[in-house]
Write a protein that holds these residues in place. Structure first.
Motif, PDB file in Angstrom:
ATOM      1  N   ASP A 128      -7.424   5.492   8.776  1.00 53.53           N
ATOM      2  CA  ASP A 128      -8.470   6.488   8.574  1.00 53.53           C
ATOM      3  C   ASP A 128      -9.744   5.835   8.057  1.00 53.53           C
ATOM      4  O   ASP A 128     -10.846   6.143   8.488  1.00 53.53           O
ATOM      5  CB  ASP A 128      -7.999   7.557   7.597  1.00 53.53           C
ATOM      6  CG  ASP A 128      -6.940   8.472   8.198  1.00 53.53           C
ATOM      7  OD1 ASP A 128      -6.236   9.124   7.429  1.00 53.53           O
ATOM      8  OD2 ASP A 128      -6.828   8.504   9.438  1.00 53.53           O
ATOM      9  N   ASN A 129      -9.587   4.898   7.098  1.00 54.52           N
ATOM     10  CA  ASN A 129     -10.739   4.197   6.561  1.00 54.52           C
ATOM     11  C   ASN A 129     -11.409   3.346   7.629  1.00 54.52           C
ATOM     12  O   ASN A 129     -12.636   3.254   7.686  1.00 54.52           O
ATOM     13  CB  ASN A 129     -10.321   3.320   5.374  1.00 54.52           C
ATOM     14  CG  ASN A 129      -9.966   4.143   4.153  1.00 54.52           C
ATOM     15  OD1 ASN A 129     -10.404   5.281   4.015  1.00 54.52           O
ATOM     16  ND2 ASN A 129      -9.154   3.575   3.267  1.00 54.52           N
ATOM     17  N   TYR A 171     -19.395  10.633   3.128  1.00 61.32           N
ATOM     18  CA  TYR A 171     -19.724   9.208   3.064  1.00 61.32           C
ATOM     19  C   TYR A 171     -21.228   8.977   3.203  1.00 61.32           C
ATOM     20  O   TYR A 171     -21.833   8.240   2.414  1.00 61.32           O
ATOM     21  CB  TYR A 171     -18.965   8.474   4.166  1.00 61.32           C
ATOM     22  CG  TYR A 171     -19.191   6.989   4.206  1.00 61.32           C
ATOM     23  CD1 TYR A 171     -18.547   6.146   3.301  1.00 61.32           C
ATOM     24  CD2 TYR A 171     -20.030   6.421   5.158  1.00 61.32           C
ATOM     25  CE1 TYR A 171     -18.738   4.773   3.348  1.00 61.32           C
ATOM     26  CE2 TYR A 171     -20.243   5.054   5.195  1.00 61.32           C
ATOM     27  CZ  TYR A 171     -19.594   4.231   4.296  1.00 61.32           C
ATOM     28  OH  TYR A 171     -19.791   2.877   4.329  1.00 61.32           O
ATOM     29  N   LEU A 227     -13.267   5.672   9.877  1.00 63.97           N
ATOM     30  CA  LEU A 227     -14.460   6.145   9.187  1.00 63.97           C
ATOM     31  C   LEU A 227     -15.568   5.104   9.267  1.00 63.97           C
ATOM     32  O   LEU A 227     -16.734   5.433   9.520  1.00 63.97           O
ATOM     33  CB  LEU A 227     -14.122   6.445   7.724  1.00 63.97           C
ATOM     34  CG  LEU A 227     -15.272   6.907   6.830  1.00 63.97           C
ATOM     35  CD1 LEU A 227     -15.888   8.194   7.342  1.00 63.97           C
ATOM     36  CD2 LEU A 227     -14.783   7.086   5.393  1.00 63.97           C
ATOM     37  N   GLY A 228     -15.199   3.840   9.076  1.00 64.25           N
ATOM     38  CA  GLY A 228     -16.184   2.772   9.169  1.00 64.25           C
ATOM     39  C   GLY A 228     -16.772   2.650  10.556  1.00 64.25           C
ATOM     40  O   GLY A 228     -17.985   2.458  10.721  1.00 64.25           O
ATOM     41  N   PRO A 288     -15.038  13.761   5.934  1.00 62.88           N
ATOM     42  CA  PRO A 288     -15.189  12.465   5.268  1.00 62.88           C
ATOM     43  C   PRO A 288     -16.463  11.724   5.659  1.00 62.88           C
ATOM     44  O   PRO A 288     -17.083  11.077   4.806  1.00 62.88           O
ATOM     45  CB  PRO A 288     -13.940  11.694   5.739  1.00 62.88           C
ATOM     46  CG  PRO A 288     -12.930  12.755   6.025  1.00 62.88           C
ATOM     47  CD  PRO A 288     -13.717  13.902   6.582  1.00 62.88           C
ATOM     48  N   ASN A 328       0.850  -1.186   0.000  1.00 64.91           N
ATOM     49  CA  ASN A 328       0.000   0.000   0.000  1.00 64.91           C
ATOM     50  C   ASN A 328       0.885   1.234   0.000  1.00 64.91           C
ATOM     51  O   ASN A 328       1.726   1.427   0.884  1.00 64.91           O
ATOM     52  CB  ASN A 328      -0.889  -0.013   1.260  1.00 64.91           C
ATOM     53  CG  ASN A 328      -1.921   1.085   1.226  1.00 64.91           C
ATOM     54  OD1 ASN A 328      -1.826   2.004   0.431  1.00 64.91           O
ATOM     55  ND2 ASN A 328      -2.918   0.958   2.094  1.00 64.91           N
ATOM     56  N   SER A 334      -3.698   5.638   5.092  1.00 66.06           N
ATOM     57  CA  SER A 334      -5.113   5.714   4.745  1.00 66.06           C
ATOM     58  C   SER A 334      -5.915   4.599   5.383  1.00 66.06           C
ATOM     59  O   SER A 334      -7.117   4.723   5.592  1.00 66.06           O
ATOM     60  CB  SER A 334      -5.289   5.663   3.223  1.00 66.06           C
ATOM     61  OG  SER A 334      -4.836   4.418   2.716  1.00 66.06           O
ATOM     62  N   ALA A 335      -5.256   3.438   5.690  1.00 63.75           N
ATOM     63  CA  ALA A 335      -5.978   2.305   6.254  1.00 63.75           C
ATOM     64  C   ALA A 335      -6.605   2.621   7.607  1.00 63.75           C
ATOM     65  O   ALA A 335      -7.791   2.387   7.810  1.00 63.75           O
ATOM     66  CB  ALA A 335      -5.053   1.096   6.351  1.00 63.75           C
TER      67      ALA A 335
END
Length: 204
Positions: free
Chosen positions: A11-12, A49, A15-16, A45, A3, A8-9
């Protein structure tokens, strides 16, 4: 393949986590400070989303709550296949539940105006006294208390009341009720109360 943007992982993932909590209901700062902090950091974000799903993020930093609300579909004449399915169900409120919400909101306004405690805590007896003048069967004390207990439980399910430990039982009025009973409701509060009184008298 590695990656190229490892940052970013997390953060994602965050976010989830935030999105799932919001999908499940109201997020309160005092009840879930870790998720609240993530929500503040990822406000933009998260908003982007949920809007993809036809939702809007309502976040009140002063009062410490956040929730999702369905975006209104203004294009009523749009083809059915282009309309976004509703994720947040509309919950029609019965007359007594609507009444209780309005009375609780009015009580909060009075406490805020007096400069009292930021938390509004009411006993069962106080809630009964607030509602009894507007409800039928006022002479039947036991039945009246049972009816009002049912209304209290329903308002609790909606997240506007939080039951506190102790005896006698007491409830904290959650400040998210301000988002339901807004300034427009309060502007004609006296008219609403007259309607409620008239409604009660017809059922006596």
């Amino acid at each position: 393949m590695k990656n190229e943007n490892p940052s970013s992982a997390p953060d994602n993932a965050s976010l989830g986590v935030v999105a799932v909590h919001l999908m499940k209901g109201v997020v309160y700062r005092d009840q879930n400070p870790a998720v609240w902090q993530q929500l503040e950091e990822l406000h933009g974000p998260v908003l982007d989303y949920v809007r993809v799903m036809g939702l809007d993020l309502i976040l009140d930093e002063a009062e410490g709550y956040a929730f999702l609300r369905q975006l209104d579909d203004d294009a009523e004449d749009a083809p059915e296949q282009t309309k976004m399915p509703r994720l947040v169900a509309r919950r029609p409120l019965s007359f007594p539940v609507s009444l209780l919400c309005v009375l609780l909101r009015k009580k909060m306004v009075e406490q805020d105006a007096s400069g009292g405690d930021a938390r509004l805590i009411l006993t069962r007896e106080q809630i009964v006294e607030m509602m009894r003048v507007f409800l039928p069967d006022r002479a039947n004390e036991a039945r009246l208390f049972d009816q009002i207990d049912t209304h209290i439980n329903k308002v609790s399910e909606f997240g506007f009341l939080k039951k506190l430990a102790g005896n006698p039982p007491a409830w904290e009025v959650r400040r998210i009720i301000k988002a339901l009973v807004d300034a427009d409701w309060l502007a004609d509060f006296n008219d609403k109360l007259k309607v409620y009184r008239d409604h009660a008298e017809t059922l006596v």
